[in-house]
Design a protein around this motif. Sequence first.
Motif, PDB file in Angstrom:
ATOM      1  N   TYR A 254       0.835  -1.203   0.000  1.00 22.39           N
ATOM      2  CA  TYR A 254       0.000   0.000   0.000  1.00 22.39           C
ATOM      3  C   TYR A 254       0.879   1.266   0.000  1.00 22.39           C
ATOM      4  CZ  TYR A 254      -3.589   3.355   1.388  1.00 22.39           C
ATOM      5  OH  TYR A 254      -4.440   4.434   1.440  1.00 22.39           O
ATOM      6  N   ILE A 255       1.962   1.196   0.758  1.00 24.49           N
ATOM      7  CA  ILE A 255       2.877   2.347   0.834  1.00 24.49           C
ATOM      8  C   ILE A 255       3.670   2.501  -0.457  1.00 24.49           C
ATOM      9  CG2 ILE A 255       4.879   3.280   2.055  1.00 24.49           C
ATOM     10  CD1 ILE A 255       3.884   1.809   4.555  1.00 24.49           C
ATOM     11  N   LEU A 256       4.033   1.371  -1.072  1.00 22.35           N
ATOM     12  CA  LEU A 256       4.847   1.382  -2.299  1.00 22.35           C
ATOM     13  C   LEU A 256       4.035   0.770  -3.437  1.00 22.35           C
ATOM     14  CD1 LEU A 256       8.208   0.096  -0.745  1.00 22.35           C
ATOM     15  CD2 LEU A 256       7.634   2.456  -1.339  1.00 22.35           C
ATOM     16  N   PRO A 257       3.201   1.552  -4.113  1.00 22.82           N
ATOM     17  CA  PRO A 257       2.332   0.994  -5.156  1.00 22.82           C
ATOM     18  C   PRO A 257       3.041   0.676  -6.468  1.00 22.82           C
ATOM     19  CG  PRO A 257       2.004   3.365  -4.999  1.00 22.82           C
ATOM     20  CD  PRO A 257       2.959   2.997  -3.898  1.00 22.82           C
ATOM     21  N   HIS A 258       4.306   1.054  -6.597  1.00 19.98           N
ATOM     22  CA  HIS A 258       5.047   0.772  -7.821  1.00 19.98           C
ATOM     23  C   HIS A 258       5.859  -0.510  -7.633  1.00 19.98           C
ATOM     24  CE1 HIS A 258       4.061   4.642  -9.663  1.00 19.98           C
ATOM     25  NE2 HIS A 258       4.223   5.157  -8.454  1.00 19.98           N
TER      26      HIS A 258
END
Length: 479
Positions: A254-258
Amino acid sequence: MPTVDDILEQVGEFGWFQKQAFLTLCLLSAAFACVGVVFLGFTPDHRCQSPGVAELSQRCGWSHAEELNYTVPGRGPLDEAFLSQCRRYEVDWNQSALSCVDPLASLATNRSHLPLGPCQDGWVYDTPGSSIVTEFNLVCADSWKLDLFQSCLNAGFLFGSLGIGYIADRFGRKLCLLGTVLVNAVSGVLMAFAPNYISMLLFRLLQGLVSKGNWMAGYTLITEFVGSGSRRTVAIMYQMAFTMGLVALTGLAYILPHWRWLQLAVSLPTFLFLLYYWCVPESPRWLLSQKRNTQAIKIMDHIAQKNGKLPPADLKMLSLEQDVTEKLSPSFADLFRTPCLRKRTFILMYLWFTASVVYQGLILHMGATSGNLYLDFLYSALVEFPGAFITLITIDRVGRIYPTAVSNLLAGAACLVMIFISLHWLNIILMCVGRMGITIAFQMICLVNAELYPTFVRKAKPKENTIYLEVQTSEPLGT
């Protein structure tokens, strides 16, 4: 002569040393959860890229819904997904004759008469992040490449388990653990920088070859460090650490969507597991099996000191438990040598196969049909905790047979009912029920797999959990 279990009864079956080793190795189990495909390969809503549409939409001041309605085929009551995602109108959207109110009306009285073509200019994805699907356009005619991506991981699990089990028995649990950690970490980082689909596929296969063996090496070590009375509980709790890794992965995704940043974030910390060279000793049971008694005695003396106990007087006489069967020369054929072993082998093979397919299928189905990918993944992960708790309270009270049968029945029924349910929230509930059931089944199979075979046959099996699971059964396990 005393065995390892005899010594552990005196110096502590689950003392300070075992607790420290357990918590340390549980980090491995949690990290194994990060090799999944759900967040790396999620497929967002998408449509063909049509040159001129963005400019026309901006000039006319369309909303997102209006742009889709005017320019994307397959929209409307029928909502044909293939047309809306994989086909586009063969229209020059840059021509000035197009109006802002139903621009296609001037070209044809019925939109269905307009020619359609493939997405030659790529796709537009409705997502703030990215995945391997959006970066390499694994949709429409190339959607099979996403399945191949996951299949490479599973193929790595299969072939890796055959080879790494031999390495663990031949060269030691600790060396196997450190070697698989290094390869897993390097392949994970390289995958984050993969320039194209083929290279990413190769790194994924390499990760699959070692990641399951990495998890099993930790499983092996911790079950060999503890006494027989704590072995079942430790084995189940080690698998619960995997569930904790799933929960943590949800927050990280969720924090790092990439996807590249996510892959890098879950791969770089695994290099820290190389510090286990100094933190985790070799299994004394394996050392004894290799006739390296001096080193095994030294480690058992270290365990006694860590647990605050005096080493037994007969520690120097430590030996590997021997019986008549240990002197036999085991082979893979022993799994099918007698009618009893053949029956057990085929049943366990079927149980392993169905549990793996259902567990993997539920995760992938959730990733493909989820309304909110992060919440739905979190819900389905959390239900594994009550599944583990049910396993803990039933294995000694009820046995293995009934929980295994009921949990498989529960998972199968949930999957069957899901076919006929269209409500998303009800599908999520059924998915969670099935996930809990198959989690119980998986944990039961791990225990039964070790209990149903003689020790010398377990040594011959191409699995990592071989000579160390000297579990005392509390019920008849079939004939």
